[in-house]
Design a protein around this motif. Sequence first.
Motif, PDB file in Angstrom:
ATOM      1  N   TYR A 340     -13.154 -23.578  38.994  1.00  0.00           N
ATOM      2  CA  TYR A 340     -14.077 -24.574  38.457  1.00  0.00           C
ATOM      3  C   TYR A 340     -15.317 -24.696  39.347  1.00  0.00           C
ATOM      4  CZ  TYR A 340     -11.469 -26.515  34.540  1.00  0.00           C
ATOM      5  OH  TYR A 340     -10.859 -26.689  33.321  1.00  0.00           O
ATOM      6  N   THR A 341     -15.101 -24.655  40.652  1.00  0.00           N
ATOM      7  CA  THR A 341     -16.225 -24.789  41.576  1.00  0.00           C
ATOM      8  C   THR A 341     -17.194 -23.615  41.453  1.00  0.00           C
ATOM      9  OG1 THR A 341     -14.842 -26.020  43.141  1.00  0.00           O
ATOM     10  CG2 THR A 341     -16.871 -25.042  44.004  1.00  0.00           C
ATOM     11  N   LEU A 342     -16.615 -22.388  41.473  1.00  0.00           N
ATOM     12  CA  LEU A 342     -17.464 -21.198  41.507  1.00  0.00           C
ATOM     13  C   LEU A 342     -18.031 -20.832  40.134  1.00  0.00           C
ATOM     14  CD1 LEU A 342     -15.314 -18.988  43.916  1.00  0.00           C
ATOM     15  CD2 LEU A 342     -17.383 -20.291  44.455  1.00  0.00           C
ATOM     16  N   LYS A 343     -17.275 -21.114  39.065  1.00  0.00           N
ATOM     17  CA  LYS A 343     -17.707 -20.684  37.732  1.00  0.00           C
ATOM     18  C   LYS A 343     -18.423 -21.778  36.938  1.00  0.00           C
ATOM     19  CE  LYS A 343     -13.969 -17.286  37.269  1.00  0.00           C
ATOM     20  NZ  LYS A 343     -12.804 -16.865  36.450  1.00  0.00           N
ATOM     21  N   CYS A 344     -18.212 -23.041  37.332  1.00  0.00           N
ATOM     22  CA  CYS A 344     -18.810 -24.141  36.552  1.00  0.00           C
ATOM     23  C   CYS A 344     -19.713 -25.040  37.385  1.00  0.00           C
ATOM     24  CB  CYS A 344     -17.710 -24.985  35.901  1.00  0.00           C
ATOM     25  SG  CYS A 344     -16.920 -24.186  34.503  1.00  0.00           S
ATOM     26  N   TYR A 345     -19.146 -25.696  38.402  1.00  0.00           N
ATOM     27  CA  TYR A 345     -19.886 -26.749  39.086  1.00  0.00           C
ATOM     28  C   TYR A 345     -21.091 -26.220  39.858  1.00  0.00           C
ATOM     29  CZ  TYR A 345     -15.454 -29.139  38.124  1.00  0.00           C
ATOM     30  OH  TYR A 345     -14.342 -29.649  37.518  1.00  0.00           O
ATOM     31  N   VAL A 346     -20.903 -25.166  40.644  1.00  0.00           N
ATOM     32  CA  VAL A 346     -22.018 -24.635  41.428  1.00  0.00           C
ATOM     33  C   VAL A 346     -23.120 -24.066  40.528  1.00  0.00           C
ATOM     34  CG1 VAL A 346     -22.700 -22.859  43.079  1.00  0.00           C
ATOM     35  CG2 VAL A 346     -20.681 -24.262  43.533  1.00  0.00           C
ATOM     36  N   PRO A 347     -22.787 -23.240  39.534  1.00  0.00           N
ATOM     37  CA  PRO A 347     -23.853 -22.761  38.637  1.00  0.00           C
ATOM     38  C   PRO A 347     -24.551 -23.889  37.885  1.00  0.00           C
ATOM     39  CG  PRO A 347     -21.903 -21.393  38.420  1.00  0.00           C
ATOM     40  CD  PRO A 347     -21.505 -22.553  39.257  1.00  0.00           C
ATOM     41  N   ALA A 348     -23.773 -24.891  37.450  1.00  0.00           N
ATOM     42  CA  ALA A 348     -24.382 -25.990  36.706  1.00  0.00           C
ATOM     43  C   ALA A 348     -25.314 -26.815  37.582  1.00  0.00           C
ATOM     44  CB  ALA A 348     -23.295 -26.895  36.125  1.00  0.00           C
ATOM     45  N   ALA A 349     -25.044 -26.852  38.884  1.00  0.00           N
ATOM     46  CA  ALA A 349     -25.879 -27.637  39.799  1.00  0.00           C
ATOM     47  C   ALA A 349     -27.052 -26.832  40.342  1.00  0.00           C
ATOM     48  CB  ALA A 349     -25.038 -28.146  40.965  1.00  0.00           C
ATOM     49  N   GLY A 350     -27.166 -25.577  39.912  1.00  0.00           N
ATOM     50  CA  GLY A 350     -28.193 -24.718  40.483  1.00  0.00           C
ATOM     51  C   GLY A 350     -29.590 -24.973  39.992  1.00  0.00           C
ATOM     52  N   GLY A 351     -29.785 -25.826  39.014  1.00  0.00           N
ATOM     53  CA  GLY A 351     -31.124 -26.104  38.520  1.00  0.00           C
ATOM     54  C   GLY A 351     -31.071 -27.029  37.323  1.00  0.00           C
ATOM     55  N   ILE A 352     -32.199 -27.556  36.946  1.00  0.00           N
ATOM     56  CA  ILE A 352     -32.293 -28.453  35.795  1.00  0.00           C
ATOM     57  C   ILE A 352     -33.021 -27.717  34.687  1.00  0.00           C
ATOM     58  CG2 ILE A 352     -33.213 -30.645  34.961  1.00  0.00           C
ATOM     59  CD1 ILE A 352     -33.031 -31.699  37.787  1.00  0.00           C
ATOM     60  N   SER A 353     -32.496 -27.785  33.490  1.00  0.00           N
ATOM     61  CA  SER A 353     -33.112 -27.064  32.382  1.00  0.00           C
ATOM     62  C   SER A 353     -34.486 -27.651  32.061  1.00  0.00           C
ATOM     63  CB  SER A 353     -32.214 -27.153  31.137  1.00  0.00           C
ATOM     64  OG  SER A 353     -32.244 -28.451  30.605  1.00  0.00           O
ATOM     65  N   SER A 354     -35.309 -26.861  31.394  1.00  0.00           N
ATOM     66  CA  SER A 354     -36.645 -27.319  31.035  1.00  0.00           C
ATOM     67  C   SER A 354     -36.595 -28.541  30.130  1.00  0.00           C
ATOM     68  CB  SER A 354     -37.437 -26.190  30.354  1.00  0.00           C
ATOM     69  OG  SER A 354     -36.745 -25.753  29.194  1.00  0.00           O
ATOM     70  N   ASP A 355     -35.582 -28.579  29.259  1.00  0.00           N
ATOM     71  CA  ASP A 355     -35.446 -29.736  28.365  1.00  0.00           C
ATOM     72  C   ASP A 355     -35.232 -31.025  29.164  1.00  0.00           C
ATOM     73  OD1 ASP A 355     -33.688 -27.993  25.701  1.00  0.00           O
ATOM     74  OD2 ASP A 355     -35.839 -28.240  26.154  1.00  0.00           O
TER      75      ASP A 355
END
Length: 360
Positions: A340-355
């Motif tokens: 969950y950390t490597l495949k979801c949480y870290v990638p999801a926290a890597g930036g904010i979408s343009s929307d």
Amino acid sequence: MTVLGLRLSRRANAVSALHGAVSRQMWTGLYPGRSEDEVPIGHITNGVHVPTWLAPQMSRLYDRHLGADWQQRSGEASTWEGIESIDDGELWETHLNLKSRLLDFVRQRAMEQAEARGESRDRILSLGRILSPDALTIGFARRFAIYKRANLILADLERLASMVNDAKRPVQFVYAGKAHPRDAPGKRVLQQIAEMMRDPQFGEKFVFVEDYDINVGRHLVQGVDVWLNNPRRPLEASGTSGQKVVLNGGLNLSVLDGWWAEAYDGSNGFAIGRGRTHSNMDVHDSRDGEDLYRALKEEVIPLYYQRDRDGLPRGWIKRMKRTIRTLGWRFNANRMVMDYTLKCYVPAAGGISSDLRSRH
């Protein structure tokens, strides 16, 4: 709510590989222009919390053979390689001690339940003698939802009676679980299972433990020889009870659904059927019932009762070791949280979408 969750989440995942495939098929309509394989729903298979479900006796065995810090490394495959070095006799004796503990617990609970119902003294005393430590013991404990088919084994009572009353190779069953208070069909299945204890053909070989809770669950997953799981494929998203059994050396006998569809390799447990489904529910259940009896008769029972001159079921123990070594690291919470950390949480926290940026 599912649509809302998928629309507002940066990552979405199913809880097993098969669940991922089913989910992508279900929600293709939310992603116009994308093929089923392109639907952004991945999977991270569930795992169980080792300290909660591992029997102390097995934990001490692992301490001796895997290293004192093995629990901190339990999500790594290499940690479990030491399982092969455990003496067969030591592993089997540990399992038999846990099995004896389970049977004592079940007898005591059965006597207490009978006494609470006001049953006769003779009946109460007879319950103190049910179940044999020498018989193949199969456990089933979970929610009594209809799709989990707790009563699949009852499809052919004549064959079942022959199986449990075999003088040379007897089989016995321990059931536990609860149905939702508003699930009338589930409650009827539970009653059907519980009534087996009153049938003279099965009374001493078929036990239902009332008041299912985490304590009952622990005793069962730690002490059974075989864990039975026979849901209607593909309705089991993951299932975790069988993962708890793995940690304690029990073998799974399961439909190829949920986690078992990706866990089973042909020699680390037993499969019911080959993953077939049918649009007609009656045909589906009939096929799976036949496959269940076939697996018991042709694979499970012969392997359990095949003993060497020392009285050890070497083939069974070999399968116990393989199930622990190949599945112990894959289906525990350490590996799951890392995923969950490597495949979801870290990638999801890597930036904010343009929307999202445009809203602030």
